[in-house]
Scaffold this motif. Sequence first.
Motif, PDB file in Angstrom:
ATOM      1  N   LEU A 223     106.304 -36.989 -29.744  1.00 48.93           N
ATOM      2  CA  LEU A 223     107.254 -37.294 -28.680  1.00 48.93           C
ATOM      3  C   LEU A 223     107.645 -38.765 -28.793  1.00 48.93           C
TER       4      LEU A 223
ATOM      5  N   ILE B 221     115.617 -33.852 -26.033  1.00 48.77           N
ATOM      6  CA  ILE B 221     115.330 -33.407 -24.674  1.00 48.77           C
ATOM      7  C   ILE B 221     116.288 -34.119 -23.724  1.00 48.77           C
TER       8      ILE B 221
ATOM      9  N   PRO C 223     110.957 -34.974 -20.298  1.00 44.57           N
ATOM     10  CA  PRO C 223     110.043 -33.842 -20.434  1.00 44.57           C
ATOM     11  C   PRO C 223     109.065 -33.763 -19.266  1.00 44.57           C
TER      12      PRO C 223
ATOM     13  N   LEU D 273     102.442 -32.007 -23.089  1.00 44.86           N
ATOM     14  CA  LEU D 273     103.848 -31.684 -22.866  1.00 44.86           C
ATOM     15  C   LEU D 273     103.998 -30.213 -22.540  1.00 44.86           C
TER      16      LEU D 273
ATOM     17  N   TYR E 172     106.075 -27.155 -22.832  1.00 48.49           N
ATOM     18  CA  TYR E 172     107.156 -26.752 -23.737  1.00 48.49           C
ATOM     19  C   TYR E 172     107.136 -25.248 -23.922  1.00 48.49           C
TER      20      TYR E 172
ATOM     21  N   LEU F 142     112.693 -25.541 -21.348  1.00 46.31           N
ATOM     22  CA  LEU F 142     113.134 -26.868 -21.738  1.00 46.31           C
ATOM     23  C   LEU F 142     114.419 -26.756 -22.565  1.00 46.31           C
TER      24      LEU F 142
ATOM     25  N   VAL G 104     116.238 -27.839 -24.922  1.00 53.42           N
ATOM     26  CA  VAL G 104     116.287 -28.768 -26.043  1.00 53.42           C
ATOM     27  C   VAL G 104     117.434 -28.413 -26.977  1.00 53.42           C
TER      28      VAL G 104
END
Length: 376
Positions: free
Chosen positions: A43, A106, A111, A159, A161, A199, A201
């Motif tokens: 990240l 992101i 996040p 995280l 995700y 998420l 993304v």
Amino acid sequence: MKRPFLSVLCVACLFTVNPHWASAQDYGYGPAPLAEPITQGLLQVSAEGKVTFTKNVWKAVNYQYTRNREVFETLEQDGKTVVKKKLVPETRTATRRVSVPVTMEIPEAGPELFDTAGKGVKLESVRARLTGPTLVLVTEDGRLHPSFAGLFKKEALVLAYSPRSLEPPPGATLPQPVPQPAPAPAAPPAAGQTLRKLLPVRLVGLQTNEDTAQPTEVEKAPFPQDPAPTFRYCQLQEKGNMVAVRHFFESKVTTTAMKIVTVEGVKETVPFQIQKTIGSDETVQWNRNMVKFLTVGGKALDAATVMATLSREVAVVASSDDQPVHNFWLQNINPNATVIVLPKFSNPQPQAPQPPGPSTPPVPAVAPPPAASKQG
């Protein structure tokens, strides 16, 4: 006649699950028969505030190998017909899965981050730590099961995700998926929470070893060639002669079902969602002499320490390629954790279907005539 039909429709819809896993299968997000509860990725927050996440994903690649095949040919030798066997090399094509790093962007909202105890962490409070690619833990809801929390340093970040279909970068050549059984659906958040949005993304870089012109924000491989470790439960059994390694994965999924309601006197069929938890559990027993027990620093543990530590089931860091875990992957690991090294093994070589060849089949051997049966 309508009632039985609606009943069948409702039962069928009960097993209809969210299909967004399937669309991400090309990039390896579709879970394996037993998915990993915890993975790791990089990240980073740039000076401009752009948040990117890089992780290894699976893609299918074709490769060729040569093997010898037995064929029979019929020859005339000394006036007699004989059948001889010979080996003929042939090239076959099979498919294997390889990991490649993919970079995703992101949104500015940032996040969802947590500490190892499950407490939320604001991005602003850790922004200084994330100016460069930082290895973080990854789970579907951002939480670690308490049995795993002790494996990691307290300052490690987790995280949240959930995989979803990604938009490939312009000009990228998508890897072709391998035909597989229908993948399991994606997991919703933990029970008691509102449904967390996936998420959103955006794929900005797919790095492969192929000489392609696809854009990427990663100039060199961000991960070592050594595979990432997995996280397992381990216990000595049968007076310490066997090592039981357990892999447990629990996923919460949503299904869409249908129900019949009456609106202003008219019966209608409306959808509703059901949340359920599905667990998969697999235990493999190894002979103790096939397993190595190490410290995080790579030193062998003595027999007494192994017996004392693994007399009950505990969480461990596991390597499955017969090699110690690369230090890169141990950045978040508690120094007093136990590392087990399992032997590397391979499945039987996949065989491509072969069309019938033009070779002449062998001449059947002449069998003695059957014994005459008595009549009457």
